[in-house]
Write a protein that holds these residues in place. Structure first.
Motif, PDB file in Angstrom:
ATOM      1  N   PRO A   1       8.586   2.085  -3.090  1.00 40.46           N
ATOM      2  CA  PRO A   1       9.073   2.224  -1.712  1.00 40.46           C
ATOM      3  C   PRO A   1       8.480   1.182  -0.764  1.00 40.46           C
ATOM      4  O   PRO A   1       9.144   0.732   0.171  1.00 40.46           O
ATOM      5  CB  PRO A   1       8.653   3.644  -1.311  1.00 40.46           C
ATOM      6  CG  PRO A   1       7.653   4.075  -2.308  1.00 40.46           C
ATOM      7  CD  PRO A   1       7.902   3.303  -3.563  1.00 40.46           C
TER       8      PRO A   1
ATOM      9  N   THR B   1      10.378  -2.055  -1.501  1.00 42.09           N
ATOM     10  CA  THR B   1      11.743  -1.893  -0.996  1.00 42.09           C
ATOM     11  C   THR B   1      11.777  -2.070   0.516  1.00 42.09           C
ATOM     12  O   THR B   1      12.681  -2.727   1.059  1.00 42.09           O
ATOM     13  CB  THR B   1      12.297  -0.508  -1.386  1.00 42.09           C
ATOM     14  OG1 THR B   1      12.261  -0.370  -2.812  1.00 42.09           O
ATOM     15  CG2 THR B   1      13.716  -0.322  -0.893  1.00 42.09           C
ATOM     16  N   ARG B   2      10.789  -1.510   1.205  1.00 42.06           N
ATOM     17  CA  ARG B   2      10.718  -1.638   2.660  1.00 42.06           C
ATOM     18  C   ARG B   2      10.464  -3.098   3.072  1.00 42.06           C
ATOM     19  O   ARG B   2      11.069  -3.611   4.011  1.00 42.06           O
ATOM     20  CB  ARG B   2       9.622  -0.724   3.211  1.00 42.06           C
ATOM     21  CG  ARG B   2       9.615  -0.597   4.716  1.00 42.06           C
ATOM     22  CD  ARG B   2       8.792   0.592   5.207  1.00 42.06           C
ATOM     23  NE  ARG B   2       7.503   0.717   4.557  1.00 42.06           N
ATOM     24  CZ  ARG B   2       7.191   1.660   3.657  1.00 42.06           C
ATOM     25  NH1 ARG B   2       8.101   2.559   3.298  1.00 42.06           N
ATOM     26  NH2 ARG B   2       5.990   1.732   3.126  1.00 42.06           N
TER      27      ARG B   2
END
Length: 203
Positions: free
Chosen positions: A157, A160-161
């Protein structure tokens, strides 16, 4: 002066294409016999030179590079936390975002597609779930983190961010386009015997 090493093989987005030593020499300013592990980029040269000259960057543009004079002067070990690496001609579509660097980790979204020594080209692979390498433990990028591992699940995550932020930054940039087809002085070199390597009318 800052001296950088490199070769045409440095186009790859693997670490072998990015780990280039740099030497800085400025008697009285740059400390001797000091090695830094700060993550820096060629993009940092322009903002650093501007800062050292006492000038300022244009306020209406965002620059990917940062002033790293504190690193050069041995006062800091802080470089980039995030870097993104587009394809620079070694494989795949030119300019396509292939990897994102986050601290000691690097995530590959595109692999393959590079020309081998025999001239063959391997298949280009797009990874929805990126290959993530811990460069501190695996600088050769030989063993990506297992996708089911806690380390991978914690990083995914975050990576991805970071990727979303990079793509948004690119989309929001106030870029401009130039049409060089109307300017004969920028025509690619066609006469290697000319000092300026410009095409002349009729050639």
């Amino acid at each position: 002066p800052i001296k950088l090493g490199g070769s045409p093989a440095k186009q790859t987005t693997w670490e072998g294409g990015h780990r280039v030593p740099a030497l800085a020499y400025w008697p009285g300013r740059v400390p001797v016999n000091v090695t830094s592990t700060a993550l820096l980029s060629l993009l940092d040269i322009f903002p650093t030179v501007i800062a050292l000259a006492g000038a300022s960057l244009p306020p209406n543009r965002k620059f990917d590079g940062v002033d790293v004079s504190e690193v050069l002067f041995g006062k800091s070990q802080t470089g980039h936390r995030v870097l993104f690496h587009p394809n620079s001609g070694a494989a795949g579509e030119y300019g396509a975002l292939q990897t994102v660097r986050l601290d000691r980790y690097k995530a590959f979204y595109i692999t393959g597609g590079a020309k081998a020594c025999d001239g063959g080209v391997g298949p280009e692979q797009h990874h929805v779930s990126p290959l993530i390498f811990n460069l501190e433990d695996d600088a050769a990028e030989s063993s990506p983190l297992q996708k089911g591992s806690p380390e991978y699940q914690e990083l995914l995550p975050k990576v991805t961010r970071v990727l979303a932020d990079v793509l948004q930054d690119i989309a929001d940039d106030n870029s401009s386009q130039a049409d060089y087809t109307q300017d004969p002085s920028v025509t690619p070199c066609c006469n290697p015997y000319q000092i300026t390597c410009r095409c002349q009318p009729g050639e």
